[in-house]
Design a protein around this motif. Structure first.
Motif, PDB file in Angstrom:
ATOM      1  N   ILE A  89       0.587  -1.326  -0.612  1.00 24.76           N
ATOM      2  CA  ILE A  89       0.028  -0.084  -0.575  1.00 24.76           C
ATOM      3  C   ILE A  89       0.875   1.035   0.213  1.00 24.76           C
ATOM      4  N   PRO A  90       1.830   1.819   1.031  1.00 25.59           N
ATOM      5  CA  PRO A  90       2.574   2.711   0.657  1.00 25.59           C
ATOM      6  C   PRO A  90       3.172   2.717  -0.567  1.00 25.59           C
ATOM      7  N   LEU A  91       4.349   1.731  -0.913  1.00 27.38           N
ATOM      8  CA  LEU A  91       4.732   1.566  -2.171  1.00 27.38           C
ATOM      9  C   LEU A  91       3.763   1.992  -3.126  1.00 27.38           C
ATOM     10  N   TRP A  92       2.249   2.381  -3.651  1.00 27.35           N
ATOM     11  CA  TRP A  92       1.737   2.556  -4.475  1.00 27.35           C
ATOM     12  C   TRP A  92       1.233   3.277  -4.034  1.00 27.35           C
ATOM     13  N   ARG A  93       1.010   3.681  -2.586  1.00 21.69           N
ATOM     14  CA  ARG A  93       0.378   5.226  -2.600  1.00 21.69           C
ATOM     15  C   ARG A  93       1.651   6.170  -3.295  1.00 21.69           C
ATOM     16  N   HIS A  94       2.587   6.155  -2.747  1.00 19.75           N
ATOM     17  CA  HIS A  94       3.924   6.881  -3.120  1.00 19.75           C
ATOM     18  C   HIS A  94       4.389   6.649  -5.004  1.00 19.75           C
TER      19      HIS A  94
END
Length: 168
Positions: A89-94
């Motif tokens: 999720i954090p990778l995707w959001r960044h």
């Protein structure tokens, strides 16, 4: 249907270490989904695998002599996807596009930590495992997935907040 879900289409019969095989398959599918631009499938897959596991495992256990048979790996699958959700999720959001090579610690750390917690079974993970029955089968791996996810985020925080600035 219970067999197909509980053993993740027979993956639970892979030897040795059926749980590790199931975790590796879950990681491979999660990375493939991410690379295809479908990162949201990982947390959705975690929820679906968890619900399916709580539905299928009781029926499977009714036909088994063992109350935690090694071929039941839907619990590892769900726990591994829970752990991966913390990094996906954090990778995707960044906007990180390449999880496989550019952000490889985002799938390696959750895999290794999940397997560590699943085998070691510290604290509530061991308690859940000792519950027995379908709840114990599923719950210990969900706890292991939660611990692995939080541990992965902690390691990422240390790397990006301490190590990476120091390397510059």
């Amino acid at each position: 249907m219970n067999w197909a879900i509980a053993t993740v289409l027979g993956a639970g019969h892979l030897r040795p270490a059926s749980g590790t095989w199931a975790s590796a398959i879950a990681v491979g599918l999660a990375v493939a989904a991410y690379q295809a631009g479908l990162a949201w499938l990982v947390p959705v897959g975690f929820v679906l695998a968890t619900v399916a596991g709580f539905w299928a495992v009781p029926g499977y256990l009714r036909t088994s002599v063992d109350q935690d048979p090694s071929e039941v790996v839907i619990d590892e699958f769900a726990g591994q996807w829970l752990a991966l959700s913390f990094t996906v999720i954090p990778l995707w959001r960044h906007g990180v596009e390449d999880m496989l090579f550019a952000a490889w610690p985002a799938w390696v750390a959750p895999f290794l930590l999940f397997r560590l917690f699943d085998v070691w079974k510290p604290w509530v993970i061991g308690r859940a495992d000792r519950m027995g029955g379908a709840t114990g089968v599923m719950l210990d791996d969900l706890w292991a997935g939660l611990f692995a996810g939080v541990g992965s985020m902690a390691l990422a925080g240390v790397y990006h907040g301490v190590v990476e600035p120091w390397l510059r």
